[in-house]
Design a protein around this motif. Structure first.
Motif, PDB file in Angstrom:
ATOM      1  N   GLU A 170     -19.690   8.083  24.295  1.00 39.61           N
ATOM      2  CA  GLU A 170     -19.328   7.478  23.011  1.00 39.61           C
ATOM      3  C   GLU A 170     -19.468   5.961  23.056  1.00 39.61           C
ATOM      4  N   THR A 171     -19.053   5.344  24.135  1.00 46.72           N
ATOM      5  CA  THR A 171     -19.164   3.880  24.214  1.00 46.72           C
ATOM      6  C   THR A 171     -20.626   3.442  24.300  1.00 46.72           C
ATOM      7  N   TYR A 172     -21.463   4.255  24.927  1.00 47.64           N
ATOM      8  CA  TYR A 172     -22.896   3.948  24.964  1.00 47.64           C
ATOM      9  C   TYR A 172     -23.447   3.889  23.533  1.00 47.64           C
ATOM     10  N   ASN A 191     -14.882  11.210   8.705  1.00 48.29           N
ATOM     11  CA  ASN A 191     -13.675  12.026   8.532  1.00 48.29           C
ATOM     12  C   ASN A 191     -13.579  13.096   9.615  1.00 48.29           C
ATOM     13  N   GLN A 192     -14.704  13.662   9.988  1.00 48.19           N
ATOM     14  CA  GLN A 192     -14.713  14.665  11.052  1.00 48.19           C
ATOM     15  C   GLN A 192     -14.407  14.032  12.406  1.00 48.19           C
ATOM     16  N   LEU A 193     -14.838  12.795  12.620  1.00 44.44           N
ATOM     17  CA  LEU A 193     -14.501  12.081  13.853  1.00 44.44           C
ATOM     18  C   LEU A 193     -12.992  11.857  13.952  1.00 44.44           C
ATOM     19  N   LYS A 194     -12.370  11.529  12.823  1.00 46.66           N
ATOM     20  CA  LYS A 194     -10.915  11.337  12.813  1.00 46.66           C
ATOM     21  C   LYS A 194     -10.196  12.643  13.119  1.00 46.66           C
ATOM     22  N   ALA A 195     -10.626  13.722  12.494  1.00 43.69           N
ATOM     23  CA  ALA A 195     -10.001  15.027  12.737  1.00 43.69           C
ATOM     24  C   ALA A 195     -10.226  15.481  14.178  1.00 43.69           C
ATOM     25  N   GLN A 196     -11.380  15.162  14.711  1.00 40.96           N
ATOM     26  CA  GLN A 196     -11.679  15.531  16.097  1.00 40.96           C
ATOM     27  C   GLN A 196     -10.741  14.818  17.065  1.00 40.96           C
ATOM     28  N   LEU A 197     -10.479  13.559  16.811  1.00 42.52           N
ATOM     29  CA  LEU A 197      -9.562  12.819  17.672  1.00 42.52           C
ATOM     30  C   LEU A 197      -8.178  13.467  17.659  1.00 42.52           C
ATOM     31  N   HIS A 248     -24.285  12.401  16.258  1.00 44.92           N
ATOM     32  CA  HIS A 248     -24.525  12.757  17.659  1.00 44.92           C
ATOM     33  C   HIS A 248     -23.244  12.628  18.483  1.00 44.92           C
ATOM     34  N   VAL A 249     -22.517  11.540  18.299  1.00 43.91           N
ATOM     35  CA  VAL A 249     -21.256  11.349  19.028  1.00 43.91           C
ATOM     36  C   VAL A 249     -20.276  12.470  18.667  1.00 43.91           C
ATOM     37  N   LEU A 250     -20.169  12.769  17.394  1.00 43.33           N
ATOM     38  CA  LEU A 250     -19.287  13.847  16.945  1.00 43.33           C
ATOM     39  C   LEU A 250     -19.678  15.174  17.598  1.00 43.33           C
ATOM     40  N   LEU A 271      -8.663   4.364  21.419  1.00 38.84           N
ATOM     41  CA  LEU A 271      -9.219   3.019  21.310  1.00 38.84           C
ATOM     42  C   LEU A 271     -10.720   3.065  21.014  1.00 38.84           C
ATOM     43  N   THR A 272     -11.429   3.883  21.753  1.00 38.60           N
ATOM     44  CA  THR A 272     -12.877   3.976  21.580  1.00 38.60           C
ATOM     45  C   THR A 272     -13.227   4.496  20.194  1.00 38.60           C
ATOM     46  N   ARG A 273     -12.523   5.544  19.770  1.00 42.67           N
ATOM     47  CA  ARG A 273     -12.810   6.125  18.459  1.00 42.67           C
ATOM     48  C   ARG A 273     -12.477   5.139  17.343  1.00 42.67           C
TER      49      ARG A 273
END
Length: 150
Positions: A135-137, A93-99, A45-47, A11-13
């Motif tokens: 991440e939410t911050y 794209n890296q955030l998606k792969a990380q999830l 930074h989040v990633l 949800l957060t991502r």
């Protein structure tokens, strides 16, 4: 409990990616007065921090380039960037792969003790909760910046 944790990551991502979707280069590079960084930096930074918390980057994870620590680690800023900086689209794209990698973490690992406490947290599950808080911050920071940009 672990099922809820993984749902919260998803949800957060999803919300994070929605916030940065469709922004142009000028918007993600703009640093509003009173903010230490811009949307581009917050995304990287989040990633990077999530990879540190959840995957042991850079020692135990090779999914991100080593340069991300110098670009997006704590205490860095876009005004100091030199060399090749990934685009926000590449970071997304890296955030998606990380999830996807996070979702592959066996729930039994969440109870495992860390080699040494981090921020007083002793298990991977506690660190995962800290990662979600982090991440939410930054999601809130991006949301606020977008309001000032538009």
């Amino acid at each position: 409990m672990s099922e809820l944790l993984f749902k919260q990551f998803a949800l957060t991502r999803q919300k994070f990616l929605q916030e940065i979707e469709g922004l142009n280069r000028e918007q993600v590079s703009f640093q509003p007065e009173g903010f230490n960084n811009n949307i581009h930096w917050n995304t990287g930074h989040v990633l990077t921090v999530t990879e540190q918390f959840m995957m042991g980057y850079p020692e135990k994870s090779n999914h991100l380039p080593g340069s991300y620590i110098e670009l997006f680690g704590n205490g860095t800023r876009p005004s100091d960037w030199t060399g090749n900086v990934p685009s926000v689209e590449e970071l997304a794209n890296q955030l998606k792969a990380q999830l996807e990698r996070i979702n592959e973490v066996p729930s039994s690992m969440l109870d495992q003790k860390l080699e040494q406490p981090i921020f007083g947290l002793e298990t991977l599950g506690e660190l995962a909760n800290r990662s979600l808080f982090h991440e939410t911050y930054h999601l809130g920071q991006i949301h606020a910046m977008k309001r000032l940009i538009k």
